[in-house]
Enzyme design. Structure first.
Site, PDB file in Angstrom:
ATOM      1  CG  HIS A 139      -1.613  -1.019   1.209  1.00 17.70           C
ATOM      2  ND1 HIS A 139      -3.070  -1.124   0.616  1.00 17.70           N
ATOM      3  CD2 HIS A 139      -1.965  -2.290   1.986  1.00 17.70           C
ATOM      4  CE1 HIS A 139      -3.597  -2.233   0.876  1.00 17.70           C
ATOM      5  NE2 HIS A 139      -3.019  -2.996   1.811  1.00 17.70           N
ATOM      6  CG  ASP A 142      -2.140  10.734  -4.761  1.00 17.28           C
ATOM      7  OD1 ASP A 142      -1.701  11.851  -4.692  1.00 17.28           O
ATOM      8  OD2 ASP A 142      -2.465  10.306  -6.031  1.00 17.28           O
ATOM      9  CG  HIS A 144      -5.698  14.330  -4.698  1.00 16.57           C
ATOM     10  ND1 HIS A 144      -6.973  14.206  -5.614  1.00 16.57           N
ATOM     11  CD2 HIS A 144      -5.206  13.060  -5.053  1.00 16.57           C
ATOM     12  CE1 HIS A 144      -7.035  13.025  -6.216  1.00 16.57           C
ATOM     13  NE2 HIS A 144      -5.999  12.523  -5.873  1.00 16.57           N
ATOM     14  CG  HIS A 179      -6.451   7.948  -4.263  1.00 17.18           C
ATOM     15  ND1 HIS A 179      -5.465   7.247  -4.962  1.00 17.18           N
ATOM     16  CD2 HIS A 179      -6.340   9.293  -4.791  1.00 17.18           C
ATOM     17  CE1 HIS A 179      -5.081   8.105  -6.099  1.00 17.18           C
ATOM     18  NE2 HIS A 179      -5.626   9.355  -5.649  1.00 17.18           N
ATOM     19  CB  CYS A 180      -4.272   3.099  -1.766  1.00 17.31           C
ATOM     20  SG  CYS A 180      -2.965   1.716  -1.687  1.00 17.31           S
ATOM     21  CG  HIS A 190      -5.259  -0.796  -3.585  1.00 11.42           C
ATOM     22  ND1 HIS A 190      -4.190  -0.867  -2.507  1.00 11.42           N
ATOM     23  CD2 HIS A 190      -5.067  -1.962  -4.259  1.00 11.42           C
ATOM     24  CE1 HIS A 190      -3.550  -1.926  -2.569  1.00 11.42           C
ATOM     25  NE2 HIS A 190      -4.018  -2.586  -3.657  1.00 11.42           N
ATOM     26  CG  MET A 195      -6.699   2.195   0.875  1.00  6.12           C
ATOM     27  SD  MET A 195      -5.459   0.934   0.593  1.00  6.12           S
ATOM     28  CE  MET A 195      -4.508   1.249   2.172  1.00  6.12           C
ATOM     29  CG  HIS A 300     -30.774  18.078  -3.743  1.00  7.04           C
ATOM     30  ND1 HIS A 300     -30.982  19.357  -4.454  1.00  7.04           N
ATOM     31  CD2 HIS A 300     -31.896  17.617  -3.151  1.00  7.04           C
ATOM     32  CE1 HIS A 300     -32.121  19.665  -4.177  1.00  7.04           C
ATOM     33  NE2 HIS A 300     -32.763  18.732  -3.406  1.00  7.04           N
ATOM     34  CD  GLU A 324     -31.906  23.467  -8.629  1.00  5.86           C
ATOM     35  OE1 GLU A 324     -32.759  22.920  -8.230  1.00  5.86           O
ATOM     36  OE2 GLU A 324     -31.624  24.191  -9.641  1.00  5.86           O
ATOM     37  CB  THR A 325     -27.912  20.049  -7.236  1.00  2.00           C
ATOM     38  OG1 THR A 325     -29.065  19.619  -6.760  1.00  2.00           O
ATOM     39  CG2 THR A 325     -27.111  18.706  -7.512  1.00  2.00           C
ATOM     40  CG  HIS A 351     -30.875  15.279  -7.093  1.00  2.00           C
ATOM     41  ND1 HIS A 351     -31.651  15.223  -8.247  1.00  2.00           N
ATOM     42  CD2 HIS A 351     -31.902  16.019  -6.118  1.00  2.00           C
ATOM     43  CE1 HIS A 351     -33.001  15.396  -7.983  1.00  2.00           C
ATOM     44  NE2 HIS A 351     -32.899  15.804  -6.735  1.00  2.00           N
TER      45      HIS A 351
END
Length: 388
Positions: A139, A142, A144, A179-180, A190, A195, A300, A324-325, A351
């Protein structure tokens, strides 16, 4: 602690390690990057910088299971700090619906999604990543939110029984996925087995609304949306497997369809409903952080609005108002703030209503308080229609 493996387990572990190593070559120049990293001191810092970091105050952040966030300040004064985080990697069997469907989940800290990490812009994040000896797979992680070395992925590859310590500086304010990413097919494998998690980097002075006015939230929740791809047998029933990785060939076939069998919040259908629903009170301002590591999604709040929305996740950008969304792109996180005005049960959904109702992407917020008839009232109860 001594771990005893059967021959089958030893063979499977060897396969999974080789698969992870081989996959690295298909990342963006990743093979060359690793070679360069071995020669170039990417992890080294100048003595002055090392001394500066060593002199900074340290805070150990205790991880908690989503949807909750660890204890944190919304605004801080003073200089940078080193925030210490420990993330054990746990491979575990999880049930993801009320029908008994199972997945061998690959998790950070034992939860899907992994826990939220909260720091402030300019802080250093020092992560101890532990691959438990009882695991079978290689494993890494990462971030971001981080800069360089594949988000730290190139510097954090650990085999079962190993740990690695990575320090990175939070120079971008916002909410971000982690995430992996071991390489090649193991990256989507993964991630779609759970993950992934999120980091929130708050501005040191705290958040500001669309007019630039500082504000605070009363509560914050982390909703991690997860797509699962569970193989079926010849009779159409979801398969069960004895160990982590045993489903690989079957799962990859389902993943290639790009059609999830389950689309859920926080690891399973119903994880944020009923007794596990999020809560609030009328008049409280609540932040919802939503992350999806692979697919676009459309959060939403039924009966409410996105009063302040950082759709792309950057707190340096002016928030959108009264949506709204909103769209959370695959591989990203976003944040929304709403002040509740009515009591009741609110549905917080993806939504794409097929995914919300049929695949599981629904949560509830139970809000206490007094009803305001001025905002909504039932003028007439249902009665027989009058003849015209």
């Amino acid at each position: 602690m001594t771990t005893i493996l059967t021959k089958a387990a030893e063979s499977r572990r060897g396969f999974l390690k080789v698969t992870g190593f081989a996959g690295l070559a298909t990342l963006a120049a990743a093979g060359a990057a690793r070679a360069d990293e071995a020669a170039a001191p990417l992890t080294a810092v100048s003595p002055a910088t090392a001394a500066d970091v060593a002199s900074l105050p340290r805070i150990r952040q205790v991880m908690v299971d989503p949807p909750f966030l660890p204890e944190h300040e919304q605004a801080v004064s003073g200089g940078a700090r080193v925030v210490e985080v420990t993330l054990p990697i746990v491979e575990k069997k999880m049930q993801i619906d009320d029908e008994g469907t199972e997945v061998w989940a690959l998790t950070f800290n034992g939860s899907v999604p992994g826990p939220m990490i909260v720091v402030h812009e300019g802080d250093y994040v020092e992560v101890t990543l532990q691959n438990l000896a009882t695991n079978l797979m290689e494993h890494n992680i990462d971030f971001h939110a981080a800069t360089g070395a594949l988000g730290g992925g190139a510097l954090t590859k650990v085999q079962p029984g190993e740990q690695v310590v990575l320090r990175w500086k939070a120079i971008k304010a916002g909410v971000f996925v982690y995430h992996c990413a071991p390489g090649d097919i193991m990256i989507p494998y993964h991630v779609t087995h759970g993950m992934n998690g999120a980091v929130m980097v708050l501005p040191r002075e705290g958040l500001k609304d669309a007019e630039g006015t500082p504000f605070t939230y009363d509560r914050a929740y982390f909703v991690g949306e997860q797509d699962f791809y569970i193989p079926r047998d010849g009779d159409g029933n979801f398969r069960k497997y004895d160990g982590a990785g045993d489903d690989m060939a079957d799962a990859l076939d389902v993943m290639r369809t790009l059609t999830p069998t389950h689309e859920v919040f926080n690891g399973k259908i119903g994880a944020l409903t009923g007794d596990h629903a999020m809560t609030a009170k009328v008049g409280e301002t609540v932040m919802f952080i939503h992350a999806q590591a692979t697919r676009d999604t459309r959060p939403h709040l039924i009966g409410g609005h996105g009063e302040l929305v950082w759709e792309g996740g950057s707190f340096k950008d002016k928030p959108d108002t009264n949506l709204e969304t909103w769209l959370i792109r695959g591989g990203s996180a976003g944040a929304m703030v709403y002040t509740f005005k009515q009591p009741g049960i609110y549905a917080y959904v993806n939504h794409n209503l097929i995914e919300a109702v049929m695949l599981g992407a629904t949560a509830h917020v139970v809000v206490e308080g007094e009803w305001n008839d001025d905002l909504m009232t039932q003028v007439q109860k249902p009665t027989p229609m009058k003849a015209s």
